[in-house]
Design a protein around this motif. Sequence first.
Motif, mmCIF file in Angstrom:
data_model
loop_
_atom_site.group_PDB
_atom_site.id
_atom_site.type_symbol
_atom_site.label_atom_id
_atom_site.label_comp_id
_atom_site.label_asym_id
_atom_site.label_seq_id
_atom_site.Cartn_x
_atom_site.Cartn_y
_atom_site.Cartn_z
ATOM 1 N N GLU A 68 0.724 -1.129 0.112
ATOM 2 C CA GLU A 68 -0.011 0.113 0.135
ATOM 3 C C GLU A 68 0.767 1.171 0.002
ATOM 4 O O GLU A 68 1.889 1.349 0.712
ATOM 5 C CB GLU A 68 -0.887 -0.025 1.149
ATOM 6 C CG GLU A 68 -1.932 -0.951 1.585
ATOM 7 C CD GLU A 68 -3.331 -0.724 0.768
ATOM 8 O OE1 GLU A 68 -3.547 0.564 0.644
ATOM 9 O OE2 GLU A 68 -3.853 -1.891 -0.029
ATOM 10 N N LYS A 130 0.543 -3.378 -10.897
ATOM 11 C CA LYS A 130 1.497 -4.030 -9.877
ATOM 12 C C LYS A 130 2.177 -5.385 -10.152
ATOM 13 O O LYS A 130 2.690 -5.965 -9.529
ATOM 14 C CB LYS A 130 0.753 -3.992 -8.295
ATOM 15 C CG LYS A 130 -0.635 -5.066 -8.886
ATOM 16 C CD LYS A 130 -1.381 -4.990 -7.561
ATOM 17 C CE LYS A 130 -2.807 -5.860 -7.767
ATOM 18 N NZ LYS A 130 -3.403 -6.221 -6.557
ATOM 19 N N LYS A 142 5.173 1.107 -10.784
ATOM 20 C CA LYS A 142 4.684 1.365 -9.466
ATOM 21 C C LYS A 142 5.670 2.041 -8.564
ATOM 22 O O LYS A 142 5.588 2.812 -7.987
ATOM 23 C CB LYS A 142 4.120 0.158 -8.638
ATOM 24 C CG LYS A 142 3.660 0.272 -7.487
ATOM 25 C CD LYS A 142 2.837 -0.966 -6.927
ATOM 26 C CE LYS A 142 2.414 -0.611 -5.550
ATOM 27 N NZ LYS A 142 1.386 -1.545 -4.752
ATOM 28 N N ASN A 146 5.613 5.707 -7.398
ATOM 29 C CA ASN A 146 5.853 6.372 -5.704
ATOM 30 C C ASN A 146 6.824 7.521 -5.640
ATOM 31 O O ASN A 146 7.020 8.115 -4.775
ATOM 32 C CB ASN A 146 6.237 4.811 -5.328
ATOM 33 C CG ASN A 146 6.348 5.263 -3.657
ATOM 34 O OD1 ASN A 146 5.567 5.788 -2.904
ATOM 35 N ND2 ASN A 146 7.397 4.454 -3.133
ATOM 36 N N THR A 159 -2.266 8.001 -1.867
ATOM 37 C CA THR A 159 -2.397 6.912 -0.983
ATOM 38 C C THR A 159 -2.951 6.016 -2.158
ATOM 39 O O THR A 159 -3.559 6.107 -3.154
ATOM 40 C CB THR A 159 -3.506 6.975 -0.026
ATOM 41 O OG1 THR A 159 -3.551 5.830 0.691
ATOM 42 C CG2 THR A 159 -4.827 7.748 -0.383
ATOM 43 N N SER A 160 -2.867 4.735 -1.822
ATOM 44 C CA SER A 160 -3.471 3.465 -2.711
ATOM 45 C C SER A 160 -5.026 3.708 -2.743
ATOM 46 O O SER A 160 -5.548 4.154 -1.714
ATOM 47 C CB SER A 160 -2.961 2.376 -2.336
ATOM 48 O OG SER A 160 -1.675 2.031 -2.312
ATOM 49 N N CYS A 161 -5.401 3.312 -4.016
ATOM 50 C CA CYS A 161 -6.895 3.402 -3.978
ATOM 51 C C CYS A 161 -7.652 2.319 -2.981
ATOM 52 O O CYS A 161 -7.181 1.432 -2.801
ATOM 53 C CB CYS A 161 -7.195 3.564 -5.426
ATOM 54 S SG CYS A 161 -6.770 4.673 -6.431
ATOM 55 N N ALA A 168 -3.955 -1.671 -4.828
ATOM 56 C CA ALA A 168 -2.724 -1.392 -4.839
ATOM 57 C C ALA A 168 -2.046 -1.207 -6.061
ATOM 58 O O ALA A 168 -0.967 -0.950 -6.225
ATOM 59 C CB ALA A 168 -2.094 -2.626 -4.068
ATOM 60 N N VAL A 171 -3.035 4.808 -7.370
ATOM 61 C CA VAL A 171 -3.163 5.798 -6.421
ATOM 62 C C VAL A 171 -3.991 6.928 -6.642
ATOM 63 O O VAL A 171 -4.285 7.399 -7.527
ATOM 64 C CB VAL A 171 -1.691 6.329 -5.907
ATOM 65 C CG1 VAL A 171 -1.010 5.422 -5.335
ATOM 66 C CG2 VAL A 171 -1.107 6.949 -7.315
#
Length: 185
Positions: A68, A130, A142, A146, A159-161, A168, A171
């Motif tokens: 996450e 992912k 990913k 990030n 933040t992850s959805c 995951a 975002v």
Amino acid sequence: MQDDDLSLFQSAVRGVKPISHDRADTGKAKADRQRLNILRQAATLKTDSVTVDGLSDLFVIDVGAEDELYWARDGVQDSQLRKLKAGQVPFEGSLDLHGMSVEKAREILWDFFAEAAKMEVRCVRVTHGKAARKDGKRPLIKSHVNTWLRQHQQVLGFTSCLPKHGGAGAVYVLLKRTMMDGRDE
């Protein structure tokens, strides 16, 4: 006695016109769906300008496929990020980076943010995927997303959805609105 009641009622409502609709006015303005759709579409369009982002790929934070993601710039209220994580901040644009090279994903992402800034968009969703790589290493796009989001000045946090929006593999990104400087931080 009923005739008196009827005549009293008729005299009381004399001159009153019937209401042509049966909906109450709550005082709350309806969302301008057409404007929101235009904003969403415009935020997902690629612009022709070349953006020099000045970001570093020298150090990329490796993340796992199911990790996450959660990050906030200093000064961003915890309550804002909690709302974002809970999916309570509606996203007005969405970008899918699946299957792109790192260079192409970076270019598309920054063009997307530039357009979102023009449209004063508050929140967007970025789908990075992912998938684990064939060489056994962590997800490439990913991990880069990030890292890049932490460096972009327009990003206040991400933040992850929720699972319904990609879990995951995506975002929610909270963006700073440029015309309203001072309100977002």
